[in-house]
Motif scaffolding. Structure first.
Motif, PDB file in Angstrom:
ATOM      1  N   GLU H 136      22.551   5.271  20.534  1.00  0.00           N
ATOM      2  CA  GLU H 136      23.918   5.002  21.029  1.00  0.00           C
ATOM      3  C   GLU H 136      24.722   4.200  20.022  1.00  0.00           C
ATOM      4  OE1 GLU H 136      21.343   4.671  22.900  1.00  0.00           O
ATOM      5  OE2 GLU H 136      21.691   5.546  24.868  1.00  0.00           O
ATOM      6  N   LEU H 139      25.713   6.253  17.078  1.00  0.00           N
ATOM      7  CA  LEU H 139      26.803   7.180  17.406  1.00  0.00           C
ATOM      8  C   LEU H 139      28.144   6.454  17.524  1.00  0.00           C
ATOM      9  CD1 LEU H 139      24.970   9.499  19.967  1.00  0.00           C
ATOM     10  CD2 LEU H 139      25.489   9.986  17.564  1.00  0.00           C
ATOM     11  N   PHE H 176      32.007  16.507  14.784  1.00  0.00           N
ATOM     12  CA  PHE H 176      32.464  16.869  16.123  1.00  0.00           C
ATOM     13  C   PHE H 176      31.540  17.913  16.739  1.00  0.00           C
ATOM     14  CE2 PHE H 176      35.125  19.207  19.130  1.00  0.00           C
ATOM     15  CZ  PHE H 176      35.564  18.164  19.911  1.00  0.00           C
ATOM     16  N   GLY H 178      28.455  18.348  16.059  1.00  0.00           N
ATOM     17  CA  GLY H 178      27.225  17.643  16.413  1.00  0.00           C
ATOM     18  C   GLY H 178      27.358  16.964  17.766  1.00  0.00           C
ATOM     19  N   PHE H 179      28.427  16.208  17.950  1.00  0.00           N
ATOM     20  CA  PHE H 179      28.644  15.506  19.211  1.00  0.00           C
ATOM     21  C   PHE H 179      28.710  16.481  20.390  1.00  0.00           C
ATOM     22  CE2 PHE H 179      29.731  11.586  16.959  1.00  0.00           C
ATOM     23  CZ  PHE H 179      29.248  10.642  17.845  1.00  0.00           C
ATOM     24  N   SER H 180      29.299  17.650  20.149  1.00  0.00           N
ATOM     25  CA  SER H 180      29.431  18.628  21.232  1.00  0.00           C
ATOM     26  C   SER H 180      28.083  19.072  21.765  1.00  0.00           C
ATOM     27  CB  SER H 180      30.201  19.855  20.739  1.00  0.00           C
ATOM     28  OG  SER H 180      31.438  19.474  20.216  1.00  0.00           O
ATOM     29  N   MET H 181      27.043  18.916  20.959  1.00  0.00           N
ATOM     30  CA  MET H 181      25.712  19.339  21.400  1.00  0.00           C
ATOM     31  C   MET H 181      25.084  18.347  22.370  1.00  0.00           C
ATOM     32  SD  MET H 181      24.283  20.311  17.652  1.00  0.00           S
ATOM     33  CE  MET H 181      22.586  20.263  18.257  1.00  0.00           C
ATOM     34  N   LEU H 182      25.642  17.134  22.431  1.00  0.00           N
ATOM     35  CA  LEU H 182      25.006  16.079  23.229  1.00  0.00           C
ATOM     36  C   LEU H 182      25.442  16.141  24.693  1.00  0.00           C
ATOM     37  CD1 LEU H 182      25.463  13.106  20.759  1.00  0.00           C
ATOM     38  CD2 LEU H 182      23.521  14.667  20.953  1.00  0.00           C
ATOM     39  N   ASN H 183      24.508  15.821  25.575  1.00  0.00           N
ATOM     40  CA  ASN H 183      24.859  15.717  26.989  1.00  0.00           C
ATOM     41  C   ASN H 183      25.224  14.271  27.302  1.00  0.00           C
ATOM     42  OD1 ASN H 183      24.152  18.422  27.552  1.00  0.00           O
ATOM     43  ND2 ASN H 183      21.997  17.808  27.493  1.00  0.00           N
ATOM     44  N   LYS H 185      26.715  11.138  29.213  1.00  0.00           N
ATOM     45  CA  LYS H 185      27.033  10.729  30.591  1.00  0.00           C
ATOM     46  C   LYS H 185      28.465  10.208  30.612  1.00  0.00           C
ATOM     47  CE  LYS H 185      23.696  12.015  32.262  1.00  0.00           C
ATOM     48  NZ  LYS H 185      23.524  12.788  33.478  1.00  0.00           N
TER      49      LYS H 185
END
Ligand SMILES: [Mn+2]
Ligand SMILES: [Mn+2]
Lengths: 247, 224, 224, 224, 224, 247, 224, 224
Positions: H136, H139, H176, H178-183, H185
């Motif tokens: 976290e 990121l 961006f 890369g971030f789009s791949m993350l789930n 919360k």
């Protein structure tokens, strides 16, 4: 009788509380007047630059701004007179007692004063210079200026500089001025960052300063893009446009 | 800003930080004492009348020892800056005033005066611009006293002491009349004064219960 | 935009501040009077029945003197701007209505009417567009009256006056029945009306205590 | 409380609810018209100059028909209650002012005045205590006009009309100068005025583009 | 978007507004009835036992007439939208359940069941997706019943009816035991259940007073 | 290619974040189950005392309460089993990572456990005793119980004791019990006051405890007033009333 | 209360928790899909026109697979409870609608209709009381489409595709005109519609830039 | 509680207080360094490309010196308590990561990896249960990097460097994606990721401006 004693004691309390509340009210009103006067000076500064810039090609834009700044500084003597009149209300430990009532007006005054000063001298007014305007002719301060109010007042300055830069960008010399202001605000931001751990509200105001800075950067950017495309020196650009829209 | 200015401002701000730390430490000390006093005085609700005076004797030295903290505070606060820092200790000060006022009431059945509080806590008149006892804090302490007495009225009856509520009622009504004379602004003090009305009502109900059942000898003495 | 227009616009934008100050000052005056009346009327809880009328005579001139503040307010509020400023004085007005209603009840055992309040406070019908007495404020004053009477029921018994609670009970039940018929919205008034139920219950408990112990002459008189 | 009193109180409490409903319905009507006008006027961004006047002719009857809603509103609002209800329609009113101002500008290249707006919308001076047109609403309408003109400057060029931006530039700078003379408080109006700078900047950029690409006529044709 | 689509979208967006208005009107009707019933039932506190049945006869038709509102509501709510709108009427529904439960208790000394309430209010099982009676609302109505009975216990004694509190005591303890079996969440229902304890305590106190003063009959007459 | 590296790195992040989120979800659900079970035990305790108290004159009210407490304690082994199953999810530094998710259930469990304990033994359960219930058979703790959760859980106990005292006051022996509880809650309040400067939320909970205490005091007061008026010993009073309302 | 009733009441009070968990899990599944679709569709901003169709083919199966989640949701929601639970999935649903609308626009240059969305997502008309597609959600999806297209207009120019902005401009202006005719309340939808104006303006500025520099063949084609 | 227990608890609580103070002091040190680095790196917005490397050289030693603070922190944190205390330094840690990432990008045009950050800041793998670098925080640092680069894109153009925005655009789009791949919360990270979209859009607009005007040599290189 017990009852009698209590009544007498509370009569004393009533007097003290009423005295305090009345002084508090007076200072709130005075602070409001100071705020309004200072706000009007800020409006006036923007207005003076705008009106006098329409004077035509022969007036030097730098002169116009300097002249406006000086006029603003003079107008602020009205506020200084108000503070001199409040000297008694704020003497000794009273300043800190009523700091919460006095602070908003003080910061607005410092905002107006620092804007006048920037226009007149192109620099950031110092702590000592502000304190001097809040002192009598012999140099004795009406009250000790808190560093907090000085810094918080200055940090509002950047918002006005943003307005100044952006609304001036279409005027002759406005592009160069916007560049100067951009650099100036950037250094203000850097300087104030040092103080954020000490002053809680400053972090919030710094966030606003960053927003203002980005608005100035965007404006300066737009000019740069356009100048690059047409490959015309800025001053010449002004003249071409002035020819198109002469008013 | 040139670096001289930056240094000057930094110095001013740094000295405040140090001062704040010092005050904090001193107030933590004072706070510990007020908690000990409150803990002991809390026992009045389960102590029979004849043992109350012993209990008060236990508390008195702690109250007096608050003077040390006052002396220390007065020594650190710069001249004229009383109002700048007072919020840091006003809660603790109010708690001390409450303890002093409760001890005074239970000892002598009188309302402690503001000068008496200053004397007990050793707050010197000559410290005026650094450490003084504002009327507001005194009044807060007195309201806390009434809050506590309304509970005491209830618990006294439980312990079989039916006269205590009558005494408390007379005392508290006087205080209430005093507060009614003040022009309070819409602040915390005003809200706490509004809450006094509930205490008064509660005490009146206890007096009612006792009078209705003729449990106390001279209920007619409550008319003032 | 020509400068005449600009001046006029600026004037319109500026004028409200001064007016607000003037209203504030006048309301502060009125407020001081309501505090004095409340302070005096608070004594009903410890005054024997035969001295109550004297007490009311002390309060009456202050109520009447509120007329001056009403006249002054009506003079400052610009025509048609009643709804713009009314929130500034409604609390003080409600407090005045409460005092007038309590004096009326204790004098004549009747509920003061809205027109009566207007007359006492000198609120002129011709001021309609500047100063009037809204129903809401009247009802708030009446709820405060019931709050106070529930306290009086308790304290009367303490003072040995067992008939007062019975009278109050009849009077208050009537008001409660009246409020029940009103179409109140879910606002402050509605919440305060809900709180009335507690006052009624309290008064009923006092009547119960008195009846159970056969302390009052004619408990059957409470059936309506 | 007797039933006549109750009925009267209930009536007073009820009447507001009905009135609110009526105003809501009328404002919904007015709102529908402002949406229709906005929809039609939105077409200026894709209409060639010579057809603009036709477009304005389509809008004018709708503007004029707003008078009906104004008359109706003035008829329902009780005397003196302008300030009580005005927030219910100010958004719709501002939208109407915007439409009137845009039509006026595109017809005559002049800034509509506050009295002109009143005349067009049929707001009668004699309604003063029920329905009037506050300065704030007028100024909001004018700011919306400038927002729209900055869009028009862009779209005119797209459609090959290179003179329009120059005209708009002159007009809008004048309005901006006017606003600068006002002492605005830190409210919504001030924030919207601040945003005007960006509209001005955008228009200036268009003027540059057009001037530097020599698409516009010589300066003499645009002096106002 | 073609205009047919737009019309259809607008219709869908508009229909909710109209529906909300209709429900509001119907609930206002129902609300008026609950106020009337509450007003009449309030008289039980001052009515002698032998006249109570007459009083209940006065209320019954109004309860039954609530069916009309239920039928109307069920007719306006679109299929499947019970959960969307239910908050609009749950307060009024709870008030109706309370009235029905009080009438039932005073008539037959039994606790009304959920199906009985449905029958009395005419809530049809086939409306399930539009209008049904949720358990929560039933339980709220029952808690209100207990609140009222604790008041009745007090007032019965005032009127010389010493048996009523004993009956109420038995009945209410049973309900309390029932509620104790439910696993309530920490919501309004839980808080209201907690408050029941005070009602029970109050009733018990009345039973003590009556028993100790030997005003009630012997125990055999009250066994249920 | 850069892009490829970034994709791979973010794939690892996704796995880590998903793993964390899933564990978090599992612990939230487990905590909710623990909360619900504990709440049900609290309900059960109140209910058992009420039901068994109706047994008539021959049962000793103290026995009834002791018995209920023991039953509650047994029922709480269900919660203890849940915690034992969570051992792996909370080992090492994980407990503190998910403390915010675990804490509400833990405090509710301590509330239920301390209520059972009070009923069974008449005392406040100690920190070590609670830790023991959260350890395996060899005495190894599933996780180290934070002092905060212990104290915050206990401070909710006073609310339940208030309910217990007030709803019992009409039962045989209830008046004496209410007196005992009044003293007990008073000493809890005094003990916990010491810790308020350390634990922020405790001050709020202490305010609730004071309210509960005052409610108990009011109830005990009402009994005292009544007893004084009729001058009848409490136990005899119970019998007289039982005669009037036998159910 | 008998124990059967109690058990039933307890069951009713408990059941919701499990259902909420189930819905949450299903929505998490759906959510994952919308994230995947968004990730893929994000590539349109850097994909040359001739490869766009391939990209859309990659997304289509994922859209279609959302049907499974819809079927599952419809199976868990109890009859008539659509309105009770809908807030749990509306964000995910809007994201799916957005993806479907973007695919439709880029494939056919048309606006997807509400029935088309239902068909693609497999939302069955017969589920009406459990799962349906509200107009609001459809409109939210369309607004997201416009947000995305304003970004695409910018990036198309960067990639040397000067015609795309012109097409987008025509399409988006039509949608904007449609929204202007809708009677939106002052809610989130209204605020998002207001934000559309910025997208339109941005697109118009792109068209302006392209026209001014004569980069696109037929700028006159934008008049509608 | 007996006094042994009280002492035990007090001791446990006291040791936490001391630990907290120590961490606070260490974090204050670290914080001072991050502010110095931010102050220096802020100059990239006004530094010509050829002087940037000098600037980075000034920052590097300060980054490396953060290791001291890490070592100290790792020494004070008790085993397994990393997650208990980490909120105290995560802001400062994120600021350090941001500085390291910006230096890395401007030096090598690559995205710093998590292990690289650990190495630079001297975070040892063996400290795992006391001090580690959570994904976290990494990121968050990267998002701050993107925020800064969007400003740099603007200011580079102002300084006449038209290629910088193109490089930044390519780099940022990868991140961006890369971030789009993350789930993510619904937490702070999610909200900050949402804000990334604005940065991307802003950068895209700069690239658009540069491409449109053919100011940079190879705008076609941005398609990936
Ligand atoms: Mn300013
Ligand atoms: Mn609990």
């Amino acid at each position: 009788m017990i009852s009698q004693q209590i009544t007498q004691a509370f009569q004393v309390f009533r007097m003290e509380l009423d005295d305090h509340n009345e002084r508090r009210e007076r200072l709130i009103k005075a602070s409001r007047d100071i705020t309004n006067l200072s706000k009007k000076v800020i409006f006036l500064l923007h207005r003076l630059v705008m009106e006098e810039s329409t004077g035509g090609k022969d007036t030097d834009p730098e002169d116009v701004i300097r002249h406006a700044g000086a006029k603003g500084r003079q107008k602020l003597t009205e506020v200084q007179n108000l503070y001199s009149g409040l000297k008694r209300e704020l003497e000794g430990d009273r300043f800190w007692r009523y700091e919460r009532q006095v602070s908003p007006g003080l910061q607005e005054y410092i905002e107006a004063l620092s804007l006048s000063h920037f226009m007149e001298h192109g620099t950031l007014i110092t702590y000592d210079q502000v304190q001097q305007t809040l002192s009598d002719s012999s140099g004795a301060p009406h009250f000790l200026l808190p560093v907090y109010d000085y810094l918080l007042g200055l940090s509002d300055l950047t918002g006005e500089l943003m307005r100044f830069a952006i609304s001036g960008i279409g005027r002759r010399g406005g592009r160069a001025k916007a560049n100067t202001i951009c650099r100036f605000v950037r250094s203000c931001k850097a300087d104030f960052d040092r103080f954020t751990p000490y002053i809680r509200d400053l972090a919030k105001k710094q966030a606003v300063t960053v927003q203002s800075l980005e608005k100035i950067e965007d404006a300066v950017y737009a000019v740069a893009v356009r100048t690059s495309e047409y490959d015309v020196p800025p001053e010449l650009m002004d003249d071409i446009v002035a020819l198109s829209v002469s008013n | 800003m040139d670096s001289a200015t930056l240094d000057q401002l930094n110095e001013l701000l740094d000295s405040d930080v140090t001062l704040r730390e010092k005050i904090k430490d001193e107030v933590a000390e004072l706070d510990k004492k007020t908690r000990i006093m409150a803990g002991t005085l809390n026992k009045i609700h389960s102590t029979p009348p004849d043992l109350i005076l012993n209990l008060l004797d236990v508390v008195r030295p702690t109250i007096t020892s608050c003077r040390d903290n006052m002396v220390n505070l007065a020594a650190i606060i710069p001249p004229n800056q009383f109002w700048r820092w007072k919020d840091m200790w006003s809660n603790s000060l109010r708690a001390s005033i409450f303890s002093a006022a409760l001890v005074e009431y239970l000892s002598n059945r009188t309302l402690i005066t503001l000068p008496q509080v200053c004397e007990i806590l050793g707050i010197d008149d000559s410290w005026k611009d650094r450490l003084t006892l504002p009327v507001e804090d005194y009044l807060h302490g007195i309201i806390s006293l009434v809050n506590e007495l309304s509970r005491l009225a209830i618990n006294s009856v439980t312990m079989g002491n039916f006269e205590e509520p009558l005494k408390i009622s007379v005392f508290v009504k006087d205080i209430f009349a005093g507060f009614s004379m003040l022009n309070l602004k819409n602040d915390l003090l005003r809200r706490r004064f509004d809450s006094l009305k509930y205490d008064i009502k509660k005490i009146e109900e206890v007096v009612y219960d006792v009078s209705l059942r003729k449990l106390a000898p001279t209920s007619t003495s409550t008319t003032s």
